[in-house]
Design a protein around this motif. Structure first.
Motif, PDB file in Angstrom:
ATOM      1  N   GLN A 102       0.798  -1.262   0.172  1.00 52.74           N
ATOM      2  CA  GLN A 102      -0.116  -0.164   0.059  1.00 52.74           C
ATOM      3  C   GLN A 102       0.888   1.215   0.013  1.00 52.74           C
ATOM      4  O   GLN A 102       0.608   2.214  -0.743  1.00 52.74           O
ATOM      5  CB  GLN A 102      -0.895   0.072   1.251  1.00 52.74           C
ATOM      6  N   PRO A 119      -3.123   1.428   5.768  1.00 54.43           N
ATOM      7  CA  PRO A 119      -1.774   1.195   5.573  1.00 54.43           C
ATOM      8  C   PRO A 119      -0.841   1.521   6.840  1.00 54.43           C
ATOM      9  O   PRO A 119       0.031   0.819   6.923  1.00 54.43           O
ATOM     10  CB  PRO A 119      -1.452   2.237   4.519  1.00 54.43           C
ATOM     11  N   THR A 152      -3.531  -0.035  -4.651  1.00 55.28           N
ATOM     12  CA  THR A 152      -4.652   0.430  -4.270  1.00 55.28           C
ATOM     13  C   THR A 152      -5.584  -0.792  -3.704  1.00 55.28           C
ATOM     14  O   THR A 152      -5.045  -1.642  -3.670  1.00 55.28           O
ATOM     15  CB  THR A 152      -5.785   0.825  -5.387  1.00 55.28           C
ATOM     16  N   ALA A 155      -3.236   6.485  -2.968  1.00 54.71           N
ATOM     17  CA  ALA A 155      -2.339   5.408  -3.375  1.00 54.71           C
ATOM     18  C   ALA A 155      -1.706   5.804  -4.782  1.00 54.71           C
ATOM     19  O   ALA A 155      -0.435   5.501  -4.842  1.00 54.71           O
ATOM     20  CB  ALA A 155      -3.157   4.233  -3.920  1.00 54.71           C
ATOM     21  N   SER A 213      -7.661  -6.015   1.705  1.00 54.50           N
ATOM     22  CA  SER A 213      -7.885  -4.847   0.872  1.00 54.50           C
ATOM     23  C   SER A 213      -8.302  -3.413   1.605  1.00 54.50           C
ATOM     24  O   SER A 213      -7.906  -2.402   1.528  1.00 54.50           O
ATOM     25  CB  SER A 213      -8.660  -4.741  -0.490  1.00 54.50           C
TER      26      SER A 213
END
Lengths: 413, 250
Positions: free
Chosen positions: A325, A406, A330, B84, A402
């Motif tokens: 991440q 992070p 993503t 991201a 997912s």
């Protein structure tokens, strides 16, 4: 990321953790293999039943004695009533019922059979009538079957089943030879072609002789003949299948009248070949659906196995997810990575499972003595469901991965 | 370096954890500005909010309020997917614990950011060429196929720095980069950061060690989620040696 890259990343991750990957696949392997093996076993059973049904002969009505109703007495509480089927019942059916092609009776016995220095004990002796080969789909290999005249005259002749003939005479010609059954000498006039097992009855190991000979020589006790010569089964071959129910009713009414009983308390049973087929088909169908359930459950268990290990894997690889991440993966990238892994694992598990299933089916056939038929569509079915199960149960862990934060993921120890 | 373009501009950043009465403000109105080419340290005791600030600057989390303009773009309202992409295109991280993927070669580790590059989508060959170039630049040309456990701490951190450089970021964020290293390896890593700085890279480094902070041009001290002091060290002009090659400071 392109799909090929996902595949590469997934493959790298799987090959980095070989033991874990194998454990993950184990459930799918077992699931797929068991689907294939179970379908192979049930198809094998079906094939056997189908052959037996063809072996039964066509358009047959079976009349058997109903002993629970008839009682064994000859002067018991139901005095004056019949005690089972007698030979004359067969004559009555043949003469009085329309649409009947042939009537055959059968009365068994078990005796020692001797030829020269060979003695076979407990050979099944079957007293029948002349139409027996055609009604029961038997072919004559050598000589001939006995005819009505020989039956009427109680001629001491015998027709041998193929394996019995081989045991007694080997390769040499048996026609015209004399065999000793118990103390009675019978002249062999014919040998039947091989028919094999039908149900649990071996047609080839029996000795066939006129029913009158059985009545005279091999009926165990005289009181059994108190009310006439008893027969175990009357086979009625009918002309038109469409009118079978009508014919059955006529036979029932005739026998009830002859036995002096009402239809409700009849001392006989009528069964058609269709009824037997239907019963066996229902049994196989039940067997098959049971196996399908077991196989389905094992596939689901396999899927849960994938989910379990994927969940552990996600936890174990939290930091890896965090690193990915941090460099720009993503949530969709992470989800696809884990989904691809689940897909690859279940594909690989599916392939191994197909091999194991085919091998297992073969083993069941060779060692387990079961008849197995590997059905190609079962391989396709098992494989497809493995992949669907893998993706379905892989989705939750992949989604969980997912959604990781992070920062938390990077901090995870 | 000639133009003093602003790369980081934060205005009244706040970060509140929890809700209601038990909420804690980790950041309480932080406004800082960092120019292109600067080497800045963020300092402060634990609980001062320096990690929280670092996470926001690194686009790993979003502030509760306030704005953050990175390289001319307001990133404080971006979605996860957009963040991201920013991390992938504009940022490079160096962590205290290296955070390399285990059982993965140095080369593959360095190639990782390029795998997620949606803009250029470099093929594998291109990724390998770029990764090899940066590994050479950090002096690991003969360690490319080694896995992290086959490398020393200093070498692992250099792999991590190569990974931070491979996408040619506008900003390098280093979180206690020497924290897990012995003093000699730490020194080498700081020398390497100086080389990068001298090449024009903007570096923001979190540290609690004043010795390490002295290497930077400016140290921002945080206390209780606020900027306490900013110490100007001035530009340190030194000659640095790394590996075998000579790098002249500008």
């Amino acid at each position: 990321m392109k799909p090929l890259e996902f595949l590469r990343v997934a493959w790298e991750s799987i090959s980095r953790n070989k033991l874990r990957s194998l454990l993950t696949m184990l459930g799918i392997i077992i699931g797929v293999a068991s689907v294939i093996i179970m379908i192979a076993i049930s198809s094998g059973t079906e094939a056997t039943i189908e052959e037996q049904i063809t072996g039964l002969g066509s358009n047959l009505v079976f009349v058997t004695a109903n002993f629970t109703r008839a009682g064994f007495g000859f002067g018991g509480p139901q005095g004056g009533r019949s005690s089972g089927l007698v030979f004359d019942d067969a004559f009555a059916i043949a003469e009085e019922i329309s649409g009947v092609k042939a009537v055959v009776v059968e009365q068994p016995s078990s005796e020692n059979v001797k030829f020269e220095n060979i003695t076979l004990s407990g050979v099944s002796i079957l007293g029948t009538t002349s139409d027996f080969p055609s009604v029961r789909d038997m072919e004559i290999d050598q000589g001939r079957y006995f005819n009505q005249i020989e039956i009427d005259r109680k001629q001491k002749v015998a027709v041998l089943g193929s394996s019995l003939a081989a045991e007694l005479f080997g390769e040499s010609n048996s026609i015209g030879q004399t065999v000793t059954v118990d103390t009675t000498k019978l002249v062999v006039i014919g040998v039947l072609q091989e028919k094999g097992l039908v149900g649990d009855v071996d047609f080839d190991s029996r000795l066939y002789t006129p029913i009158t000979v059985v009545f005279q020589k091999f009926t165990p006790s005289q009181f059994a003949r108190f009310r006439g010569d008893r027969v175990r089964v009357i086979y009625v071959e009918i002309e038109e299948l469409d009118r079978i129910n009508d014919t059955i009713l006529q036979i029932e009414l005739l026998l009830a009248k002859r036995h002096d009983v009402s239809l409700e308390e009849a001392d006989f049973n009528l069964t058609t070949q269709q009824a037997i087929i239907a019963t066996q088909e229902a049994t196989t169908a039940a067997f098959r659906s049971l196996l399908a359930w077991v196989a389905g459950v094992s596939l689901i268990v396999g899927g849960i196995g994938i989910m379990n290990i994927m969940l552990v894997s996600v936890t174990e690889r939290t930091r890896e997810i965090g690193v990915r991440q941090s460099v720009g993966a993503t949530p969709a990238d992470i989800r696809w990575q884990f989904l691809t892994e689940a897909l690859l694992l279940s594909l690989a598990g599916g392939v191994i499972g197909v091999i194991a299933g085919a091998g297992g089916s073969w083993l069941f056939g060779e060692i387990g003595g079961m008849r197995t038929v590997i059905v190609p569509t079962s391989i396709l079915l098992a494989f497809a469901s493995a992949v669907i199960v893998g993706v379905f149960f892989g989705f939750y862990p992949a989604n969980k991965a997912s959604q990781l934060d992070p920062i938390e993921a990077l901090r995870y120890e | 370096m000639m133009d003093q373009k602003t790369i980081i501009q934060t205005t009244q950043l706040t970060m509140v954890y929890g809700m209601g009465e038990i909420s804690v403000a980790a950041l309480d109105g932080v406004s800082i500005q960092i120019q292109t080419g600067e080497f800045v340290a963020i300092m402060g005791p634990s609980g001062s909010g320096k990690s929280t600030l670092m996470n926001i600057l690194g686009c790993l989390s979003k502030p509760t309020s306030g704005s953050y303009i990175l390289d001319g773009e307001d990133v404080s309202e971006l979605s996860k997917v957009e963040l991201a992409a920013i991390r992938n295109q504009k940022l490079g991280y160096v962590f205290q614990s290296y955070n390399l993927l285990a059982r993965t070669s140095a080369l593959s580790n360095v190639m990782l950011p390029l795998l997620y590059d949606r803009q250029k989508q470099p093929d594998r060959e291109t990724r390998e060429i770029q990764a090899k170039a940066v590994l050479e630049a950090v002096g690991l040309e003969d360690r490319m196929l080694h896995q992290p456990h086959e490398l020393s701490g200093g070498q692992q951190q250099r792999v991590a720095i190569a990974r931070a450089l491979v996408n040619d970021p506008v900003l390098i964020l280093a979180d206690e980069p020497t924290g897990n290293l012995d003093s000699k390896s730490g020194e080498e890593i700081m020398d390497l950061l100086h080389v990068l700085h001298d090449q024009g890279r903007t570096i923001v480094m979190v540290t609690h060690d004043p010795e390490i902070a002295r290497h930077t041009e400016r140290a921002i001290h945080l206390q209780d989620g606020r900027v306490e002091t900013v110490i100007e060290n001035g530009r340190t002009g030194r000659i640095i040696r790394t590996g075998g090659g000579d790098h002249e400071a500008a």
